[in-house]
Design a protein around this motif. Structure first.
Motif, short mmCIF file in Angstrom:
data_model
loop_
_atom_site.label_atom_id
_atom_site.label_comp_id
_atom_site.label_asym_id
_atom_site.label_seq_id
_atom_site.Cartn_x
_atom_site.Cartn_y
_atom_site.Cartn_z
N UNK A 120 12.07 18.80 -15.88
CA UNK A 120 13.34 18.72 -16.85
C UNK A 120 14.37 19.83 -16.72
N UNK A 121 14.51 19.81 -15.33
CA UNK A 121 15.63 20.97 -14.85
C UNK A 121 16.70 20.12 -14.65
N UNK A 122 17.51 19.39 -15.51
CA UNK A 122 18.87 18.45 -15.24
C UNK A 122 20.08 19.41 -14.31
N UNK A 123 20.04 20.58 -14.42
CA UNK A 123 21.02 21.17 -13.38
C UNK A 123 20.48 20.85 -12.08
N UNK A 124 19.52 20.76 -11.73
CA UNK A 124 18.95 20.55 -10.44
C UNK A 124 19.07 19.06 -10.06
N UNK A 125 18.68 18.22 -10.97
CA UNK A 125 18.92 16.76 -10.75
C UNK A 125 20.37 16.45 -10.34
N UNK A 126 21.21 17.03 -11.46
CA UNK A 126 22.99 16.73 -11.24
C UNK A 126 23.30 17.26 -9.90
N UNK A 127 22.80 18.26 -9.68
CA UNK A 127 23.28 18.98 -8.46
C UNK A 127 22.81 18.17 -7.27
N UNK A 128 21.48 17.88 -7.03
CA UNK A 128 21.33 16.94 -6.06
C UNK A 128 22.05 15.39 -5.87
N UNK A 129 22.25 14.93 -6.94
CA UNK A 129 22.87 13.79 -7.07
C UNK A 129 24.21 14.03 -6.50
#
Length: 222
Positions: A183-192
């Protein structure tokens, strides 16, 4: 937080730039997966497309194969292969190659078929062998469209190589998969964001290759 804040937080965090989970490591892994898959797809698609396009045979068969390959669900194929044979990078390549072969194969075929027949007939008239006609007459003229097919395949591979993370491998997909799990959306957005940046960089690379490899006369007529 909005998307821009997520992006800023991800890239400004020094811990994301070092170690086995750092951005340089993940970008290198993703690039390696993508280049290997593109190379395998090109080895399969380019020769078949060139030869069939030169002789004008097999177009309907190629279209059927390409349509069938595009209909295969890439993620589902990856999961099925993993269940059957286990975790391995070489098997992750299979769905990526299946995804990339159709645009290379079909575009190469159509590119060769679209070459003006006049210089081809003239080359045959002066006694040039068929391989020389293909490589020295048709290929230079068809090159812009062929590069377009390779570019399309490369973009699809770069965007889809994130699935390697779902079977325990690396690449930029690790940020997306791990971020969703944590649930680390910072990491999700960074990867995308990194995947999108790599796709844009791929477009730039093929633009540069086209400027270098395609002759100015062919480029102007195209």
């Amino acid at each position: 937080m909005n998307v821009l804040n997520f992006i800023h937080a991800f890239f400004s965090d020094g811990s994301h730039w070092h170690g086995y989970d750092g951005i340089p490591t993940r970008v290198t892994e993703h690039l390696r997966y993508s280049l290997e898959a593109l190379a395998l797809a090109a080895v399969i698609g380019l020769p078949v497309g060139l030869v069939t396009g030169h002789y004008g045979r097999g177009g309907n068969v190629l279209s059927l194969i390409a349509t069938a390959a595009r209909a295969l669900p890439t993620f589902g194929l990856l999961v099925l292969i993993t269940v059957i044979v286990g975790f391995s990078l070489q098997f992750v390549m299979i769905p990526l190659v299946v995804l990339a072969v159709p645009p290379i194969l079909v575009t190469t075929y159509e590119a060769v078929r679209s070459v003006d027949p006049s210089p081809v007939d003239a080359a045959r008239g002066i006694g040039m062998a068929e391989p020389r006609i293909l490589l020295q007459v048709e290929l230079p003229v068809a090159l812009p469209l062929i590069l377009g097919g390779l570019r399309s395949a490369a973009i699809q591979i770069v965007s889809t190589a994130t699935i390697a993370a779902y079977v325990g491998l690396g690449g930029l997909g690790r940020y997306i998969v791990d971020g969703l799990y944590q649930h680390d959306y910072e990491k999700v957005v960074g990867g995308a964001t990194l995947v999108a940046a790599m796709a844009l960089a791929t477009l730039g690379v093929f633009w540069a290759v086209g400027r270098i490899a395609v002759s100015p006369g062919v480029r102007r007529s195209a």
